[in-house]
Design an enzyme around this catalytic site. Sequence first.
Site, PDB file in Angstrom:
ATOM      1  N   GLU B 128       9.749   8.473 -14.801  1.00  0.00           N
ATOM      2  CA  GLU B 128      10.308   7.046 -14.984  1.00  0.00           C
ATOM      3  C   GLU B 128       8.904   6.195 -14.753  1.00  0.00           C
ATOM      4  OE1 GLU B 128      12.569   7.405 -16.723  1.00  0.00           O
ATOM      5  OE2 GLU B 128      14.364   6.296 -15.576  1.00  0.00           O
ATOM      6  N   THR B 181      10.900  -0.846 -21.544  1.00  0.00           N
ATOM      7  CA  THR B 181      11.222  -0.939 -20.268  1.00  0.00           C
ATOM      8  C   THR B 181      10.172  -1.909 -19.434  1.00  0.00           C
ATOM      9  OG1 THR B 181      12.442   0.858 -20.110  1.00  0.00           O
ATOM     10  CG2 THR B 181      12.161  -0.138 -18.131  1.00  0.00           C
TER      11      THR B 181
END
Lengths: 306, 306
Positions: B128, B181
């Site tokens: 991530e 993101t």
Amino acid sequence: MEELKIFAPATVANLSCGFDVLGCCLDSVGDEMLIRKNDLNEVRITKITGQDLPLNADENVAGVAVKALLKELDSNEGFDIEINKKIKPGSGIGSSAASSAGAVFAVNKLLGEPFQKKDLISFAMQGELLASGNAHADNVAPALLGGFNLVRSYCPLEVLSLPVPSDLRVVVLHPLIEIKTKDSRSIIKQNVSLKSAINQWGNLGAFVSALYTEDYELLGRSLQDEIVEPVRSILIPYFRELDELVTENGALGFGISGSGPSVYALCRGDENAEKVKKSIQAFYSKKDIDFELHLSAINEKGVKIL
Amino acid sequence: MEELKIFAPATVANLSCGFDVLGCCLDSVGDEMLIRKNDLNEVRITKITGQDLPLNADENVAGVAVKALLKELDSNEGFDIEINKKIKPGSGIGSSAASSAGAVFAVNKLLGEPFQKKDLISFAMQGELLASGNAHADNVAPALLGGFNLVRSYCPLEVLSLPVPSDLRVVVLHPLIEIKTKDSRSIIKQNVSLKSAINQWGNLGAFVSALYTEDYELLGRSLQDEIVEPVRSILIPYFRELDELVTENGALGFGISGSGPSVYALCRGDENAEKVKKSIQAFYSKKDIDFELHLSAINEKGVKIL
């Protein structure tokens, strides 16, 4: 039924991770109140013992809360309210909330219960508004409903009752210095970092989960507050030392009760709570500050009829 | 065991009231991965189908996550990773998390499970970090553990598994516009008003409570977000109209999935979920935007061996 004698309990609000939304009700600390119908179509505070508080109903939280209830009913019933004040104002354990909640509970009963208990919260909040300039519900809700309460939403008002792990005990130290809720609120910053807020809601979610699973250790770990505690704790004598002390003595968690100066420790079981209480007693007795110390189970009923 | 074929599920993070701490795992949407030991002491991404993603293991989230795991073990084992990518990157339903979580799950199995599932979260978070510049856990945790997960604390990392009401269904609309993101995070303000933060943690606490009590209506009421949604929803075409539409059609709640552009509706039961899905289908078909639409139960297991 013409009169009612009640026990109006103290409460611990915020509980570190739940500023303005979380609170719980105490069992062994509270005021006694006597509420009686009168024929004068007037709400009167007829007697206050234990503390010096306004007898003018419009300046007294109990009077204001009852008047809000009667106004909603469009009722001109009169009541006399006597308060034997055992919770000191400005203590941080819901002194004003006890009077407001107790008064509306009793008046509602004497009127034949036109409202459910939950409906009384908004009336009692009018007392909080008078006392602190802010109509918060995290003391009046647990005072009325008992147990742990969560305010999901203020507008519209929605309060949840959460489960109570049976071994939970609360030790409260009240250093006898006065911090007015109004002042204690004014030092809080109105903006917070997103990072701190994320930590806070992570902890609050975990606290709620721990109540359901009776996970005492998790309850303890969740009692974190990096938003309000860093500012308010400065006003509380020996806050850091107390935190270390109760942690060493096995308390689950520690923090500021409401707006302080009271602090609370959550403990598992009577034995540990006694130990924590004694450790605080020994430590604070050496300091030059008068104090009161309470040990209580969680009161699951809220206001009680005596 | 020399190789493993797995299903690596999509996830919905944030769920409106739980920015960066809450997520759930989907059942019917996910990647397929084949992970095989090799004799080369090297982690290789040997094949990617379905999407155009880096084959260099240091630039691929699965590679980075596996390398973090092997480093912790001080292991020089080699693995070949094949990814059949069905979740589109930049969709907001945990595309990178699925690859990271799937890869570490499979490698851990092939190594004889030196780690428990919960321990794998921190390795997957390295993926991530590569994908979004932020090592958040609210997608990788549900991808690995299944169900609903709450990140109580990032430092130290503590993730809770929460109960799953059995009738809960998720409808996800993915408008085929890409929001990275990284970009979606950059528009979020780093300071929030205390008032909004209080509302947010009140709602998160209520959401957690509702999972335990299976109170579907309360779940729906708790899906509020006045911190991130007002900013991010601007990037999502017809967000307000969709909110109204699914509400009219009986969805419990609606919001942005992860960092968007996907949006989710929580529904009670298959019948309502189908109705909500159809209403979105009809509405979005008239717009000039390609889209994908998913209906899923909550996957309580996380990554599955095929």
